[in-house]
Design a protein around this motif. Structure first.
Motif, PDB file in Angstrom:
ATOM      1  N   LEU A 124      48.472  45.573  73.001  1.00 19.09           N
ATOM      2  CA  LEU A 124      49.030  45.132  73.957  1.00 19.09           C
ATOM      3  C   LEU A 124      48.029  44.677  75.184  1.00 19.09           C
ATOM      4  O   LEU A 124      47.030  43.929  75.722  1.00 19.09           O
ATOM      5  CB  LEU A 124      50.219  45.481  74.756  1.00 19.09           C
ATOM      6  N   SER A 125      47.377  45.789  75.111  1.00 20.51           N
ATOM      7  CA  SER A 125      46.307  46.450  75.497  1.00 20.51           C
ATOM      8  C   SER A 125      44.832  46.173  75.646  1.00 20.51           C
ATOM      9  O   SER A 125      43.875  44.534  76.169  1.00 20.51           O
ATOM     10  CB  SER A 125      45.729  48.278  76.177  1.00 20.51           C
ATOM     11  N   ALA A 126      44.912  45.643  74.588  1.00 21.51           N
ATOM     12  CA  ALA A 126      44.113  44.608  74.261  1.00 21.51           C
ATOM     13  C   ALA A 126      43.900  43.315  73.780  1.00 21.51           C
ATOM     14  O   ALA A 126      42.651  42.890  74.585  1.00 21.51           O
ATOM     15  CB  ALA A 126      43.188  45.448  72.486  1.00 21.51           C
ATOM     16  N   THR A 179      61.369  41.784  72.956  1.00 20.16           N
ATOM     17  CA  THR A 179      60.940  41.820  74.010  1.00 20.16           C
ATOM     18  C   THR A 179      59.557  42.136  74.621  1.00 20.16           C
ATOM     19  O   THR A 179      58.380  42.367  74.824  1.00 20.16           O
ATOM     20  CB  THR A 179      61.934  43.062  74.559  1.00 20.16           C
ATOM     21  N   GLN A 180      59.314  42.707  72.477  1.00 22.29           N
ATOM     22  CA  GLN A 180      57.981  41.870  72.067  1.00 22.29           C
ATOM     23  C   GLN A 180      57.432  41.647  72.226  1.00 22.29           C
ATOM     24  O   GLN A 180      55.759  41.688  72.299  1.00 22.29           O
ATOM     25  CB  GLN A 180      57.394  42.966  70.973  1.00 22.29           C
ATOM     26  N   LYS A 189      52.918  37.746  77.885  1.00 20.40           N
ATOM     27  CA  LYS A 189      52.222  38.259  79.187  1.00 20.40           C
ATOM     28  C   LYS A 189      50.695  38.793  79.071  1.00 20.40           C
ATOM     29  O   LYS A 189      49.930  38.139  80.166  1.00 20.40           O
ATOM     30  CB  LYS A 189      52.874  39.382  80.293  1.00 20.40           C
ATOM     31  N   ALA A 190      50.689  39.551  77.861  1.00 19.08           N
ATOM     32  CA  ALA A 190      49.125  40.152  77.695  1.00 19.08           C
ATOM     33  C   ALA A 190      48.647  39.142  77.408  1.00 19.08           C
ATOM     34  O   ALA A 190      47.000  39.398  77.777  1.00 19.08           O
ATOM     35  CB  ALA A 190      49.363  40.545  76.447  1.00 19.08           C
ATOM     36  N   GLY A 191      49.305  37.301  76.561  1.00 15.81           N
ATOM     37  CA  GLY A 191      48.075  36.218  76.573  1.00 15.81           C
ATOM     38  C   GLY A 191      47.772  36.431  74.799  1.00 15.81           C
ATOM     39  O   GLY A 191      46.422  35.538  74.642  1.00 15.81           O
ATOM     40  N   THR A 236      52.379  31.114  74.016  1.00 11.17           N
ATOM     41  CA  THR A 236      51.545  31.936  73.504  1.00 11.17           C
ATOM     42  C   THR A 236      52.535  30.953  71.611  1.00 11.17           C
ATOM     43  O   THR A 236      54.341  30.472  72.412  1.00 11.17           O
ATOM     44  CB  THR A 236      52.332  32.899  73.082  1.00 11.17           C
ATOM     45  N   GLU A 237      52.169  30.690  70.487  1.00 15.83           N
ATOM     46  CA  GLU A 237      52.461  29.857  70.070  1.00 15.83           C
ATOM     47  C   GLU A 237      53.304  30.672  68.587  1.00 15.83           C
ATOM     48  O   GLU A 237      53.156  31.854  68.637  1.00 15.83           O
ATOM     49  CB  GLU A 237      51.632  28.994  69.012  1.00 15.83           C
ATOM     50  N   VAL A 238      54.436  30.401  68.961  1.00 15.61           N
ATOM     51  CA  VAL A 238      55.279  31.255  67.200  1.00 15.61           C
ATOM     52  C   VAL A 238      55.431  31.072  66.080  1.00 15.61           C
ATOM     53  O   VAL A 238      55.508  30.004  65.848  1.00 15.61           O
ATOM     54  CB  VAL A 238      56.874  31.078  67.536  1.00 15.61           C
TER      55      VAL A 238
END
Ligand code: G3P
Length: 216
Positions: free
Chosen positions: A91-93, A113-114, A120-122, A158-160
């Motif tokens: 997620l940080s990456a 939640t993941q 959120k991370a983009g 974000t696309e699912v």
């Protein structure tokens, strides 16, 4: 819903692309291992054939390593999307890569939640693994539906990308719950177009046409 082929096999990809319905490709280290080919060369070849997003996965598990691999992989071809595992370091990456304009597919997602954190991370795409949840007695499609609902409710772009789809029923369900993309094995791609009544009906029409086609 877009169709991606979940394979690193070039013959399968060529066949799918020829039909004009394939929008992209996803790979993972297991799919590449089946092909026994050089990863970089194969990714570039796939990009050339499909002309759309091609997911290629990093193998580092620390943030700095993933960022450095992602920068390299994304430079191979304009269609590359870097696949990053849904772990804290991933997620940080993704956050850093999103700021650099590098597209990511956040993979191995098993909870809503993941998926929220990936958005959120983009992340460009989130990949919930439907079949693997079904394998352990959970409802994989329900997860896709929940992610759709959460993203719509909060406006995440974000696309699912429904992944680990194993059969035609999975594809139908992904379509009905609003996945943006279904990534499917080539065998399933061939199955979803088929219906015995279509074949039977066509044979009957052609047989009847034979009876009248020469009447002038
Ligand atoms: O897209 C992810 C997919 O390759 C995993 O599928 O069947 O190995 O769970 P599966």
């Amino acid at each position: 819903m877009k169709i991606f082929l979940d394979t690193a096999n070039l013959d399968e990809i060529r066949a799918g692309v020829e039909q004009g319905l394939v929008d992209g490709v996803t790979t993972n280290p297991s799919l590449v291992a089946k092909e026994q080919c050089k990863f970089k060369d194969r990714v570039i070849e796939i990009c050339e054939v499909v002309g759309g997003p091609v997911s290629a996965e990093v193998t580092a598990t620390d943030t700095a390593g993933m960022i450095s691999e992602a920068r390299e992989i994304s430079g191979w071809h304009q269609h590359v999307v870097v696949k990053i595992p849904l772990i804290p370091a991933g997620l940080s990456a993704i956050r850093v890569l999103a700021q650099e304009g590098i597209r990511t597919n956040c993979t191995l997602c098993f909870s809503v939640t993941q998926a929220w954190l990936a958005a959120k991370a983009g992340a460009t795409y989130i990949s919930p693994f439907v079949g693997r949840l079904d394998d352990i007695g959970h409802d994989g499609i329900e997860l896709v539906a929940e992610i759709r609902e959460a993203y719509d409710q909060h406006g995440y772009m974000t696309e699912v990308l429904a992944a680990s789809l194993r059969h035609a029923m999975h594809v139908k369900q992904a379509l009905l719950v609003g996945a943006d993309v279904a990534t499917i094995p080539f065998k399933v791609f061939q199955q979803v177009v088929k219906h015995p009544l279509t074949d039977k009906g066509l044979s009957a029409f052609l047989a009847d046409w034979e009876k009248v086609k020469d009447i002038v």
